[in-house]
Design a protein around this motif. Structure first.
Motif, PDB file in Angstrom:
ATOM      1  N   VAL A  52     -35.153 -21.312  10.744  1.00 33.42           N
ATOM      2  CA  VAL A  52     -36.655 -21.493  11.211  1.00 33.42           C
ATOM      3  C   VAL A  52     -36.483 -21.629  12.658  1.00 33.42           C
ATOM      4  CG1 VAL A  52     -38.449 -23.170  10.929  1.00 33.42           C
ATOM      5  CG2 VAL A  52     -37.348 -22.486   8.896  1.00 33.42           C
ATOM      6  N   LEU A  53     -35.874 -22.534  13.337  1.00 36.98           N
ATOM      7  CA  LEU A  53     -36.017 -23.103  14.676  1.00 36.98           C
ATOM      8  C   LEU A  53     -35.245 -22.070  15.714  1.00 36.98           C
ATOM      9  CD1 LEU A  53     -35.747 -26.996  14.190  1.00 36.98           C
ATOM     10  CD2 LEU A  53     -37.750 -25.462  14.399  1.00 36.98           C
ATOM     11  N   GLY A  54     -33.998 -21.562  15.248  1.00 40.84           N
ATOM     12  CA  GLY A  54     -33.273 -20.599  16.081  1.00 40.84           C
ATOM     13  C   GLY A  54     -32.203 -21.317  16.829  1.00 40.84           C
ATOM     14  N   GLY A  55     -31.504 -21.066  17.352  1.00 42.87           N
ATOM     15  CA  GLY A  55     -30.191 -21.633  18.267  1.00 42.87           C
ATOM     16  C   GLY A  55     -29.095 -21.590  17.251  1.00 42.87           C
ATOM     17  N   ARG A  56     -27.915 -22.640  17.299  1.00 43.13           N
ATOM     18  CA  ARG A  56     -27.050 -22.823  16.521  1.00 43.13           C
ATOM     19  C   ARG A  56     -27.283 -24.245  16.042  1.00 43.13           C
ATOM     20  NH1 ARG A  56     -22.305 -22.768  20.593  1.00 43.13           N
ATOM     21  NH2 ARG A  56     -23.555 -24.332  21.565  1.00 43.13           N
ATOM     22  N   GLU A  57     -26.442 -24.444  15.039  1.00 43.56           N
ATOM     23  CA  GLU A  57     -26.324 -25.824  14.266  1.00 43.56           C
ATOM     24  C   GLU A  57     -25.933 -26.843  15.414  1.00 43.56           C
ATOM     25  OE1 GLU A  57     -23.964 -25.901  10.810  1.00 43.56           O
ATOM     26  OE2 GLU A  57     -24.595 -24.147  10.102  1.00 43.56           O
ATOM     27  N   GLU A  58     -24.719 -26.479  16.287  1.00 42.42           N
ATOM     28  CA  GLU A  58     -24.356 -27.524  17.229  1.00 42.42           C
ATOM     29  C   GLU A  58     -25.526 -27.819  18.307  1.00 42.42           C
ATOM     30  OE1 GLU A  58     -23.130 -24.726  16.344  1.00 42.42           O
ATOM     31  OE2 GLU A  58     -21.042 -25.272  15.440  1.00 42.42           O
ATOM     32  N   ASP A  59     -26.402 -26.857  18.508  1.00 39.06           N
ATOM     33  CA  ASP A  59     -27.479 -26.993  19.390  1.00 39.06           C
ATOM     34  C   ASP A  59     -28.484 -28.324  18.894  1.00 39.06           C
ATOM     35  OD1 ASP A  59     -26.572 -25.309  21.242  1.00 39.06           O
ATOM     36  OD2 ASP A  59     -27.785 -23.558  20.233  1.00 39.06           O
TER      37      ASP A  59
END
Length: 245
Positions: free
Chosen positions: A52-59
């Protein structure tokens, strides 16, 4: 501590706890705990949030990277927007209203802050509460400003907006804690600093600033990017000419 990474990503996507909860199939109170108590959901749920939000889990949950890299190397980059226009009004409001100590701005015009986000009353309110403002805008007669207008194919337009912004800021230049200066330097990036957060709006030849990408950086103990751009601000600030009340 609050999970500011997740909160910022939600603001950028124009989502609140209820709307994000609905999209990933959890209770809104669960999302609220992710933010307020830095709770980390199960991997399957994290993957839904990332979708939904994009990026990576670590972000979104920096603690996930704790075992794989030293804390001091935590990324300063919170979010990369494809353009300044892609930053939601909610995200701007959160940054502007969240300032508690200092705000710095380096632009040629920046009039959108006044026209879209009621910037002048906010400066009055925040300055009265002890917030320090350093506002660095262009000199409409400077060759760098004139050249930028030609490159944007709006000759005369940028100069007019610079004059407009200077007129707006004339209403707050006499306030304690508010300093306004003009500059005529080449503007490689527009900078918007809100305490420990920094928006870096890169410029591209022939493109309007609103069309160009923006990095949202957050100051880290051993980071370099935030300091790199703020050194640029300080150099330009030192060359600036104070506006008179």
């Amino acid at each position: 501590m609050a999970n500011d990474r997740l909160r910022t990503a939600m603001l950028a996507a124009n989502l609140d706890v209820h709307s994000l909860a609905g999209k990933v199939g959890v209770d809104w109170k669960t999302v609220d705990r992710w933010i307020g108590k830095e709770r980390v959901p199960h991997r399957s749920t994290r993957q839904k949030v990332v979708a939904v939000l994009g990026g990576r889990e670590e972000d979104l949950w920096p603690s996930l990277a704790a075992d794989s890299r030293p804390a001091q190397s935590e990324s300063e980059l919170l979010h990369l927007y494809e353009s300044r226009s892609a930053i939601t009004g909610a995200a701007w409001d959160a940054l502007l209203n969240g300032v508690q100590h200092s705000m710095d701005v380096l632009v040629f015009s920046g009039a959108f802050l006044v026209e879209q986000y009621n910037f002048v009353p906010l400066v009055r309110q925040k300055a009265a509460a002890g917030v320090r403002f350093r506002l660095l805008v262009g000199d409409e007669t400077a060759p760098a400003v004139v050249q930028r207008a030609v490159e944007e194919r709006t000759p005369g337009g940028l100069e007019g907006r610079v004059q407009l912004m200077r007129r707006y800021l004339a209403d707050v230049v006499d306030l304690d804690g508010v300093e306004v200066r003009t500059h005529g330097e080449i503007l490689y990036n527009s900078l918007y600093r809100f305490d420990e957060d920094l928006l870096v709006n890169g410029h591209a030849f022939g493109a309007l600033a609103g069309q160009s990408p923006v990095m949202h950086l957050q100051r880290r103990p051993n980071g370099h990017m935030w300091e790199h751009y703020m050194r640029s601000f300080e150099r330009t600030w030192d060359l600036g000419v104070p506006e008179k009340a």
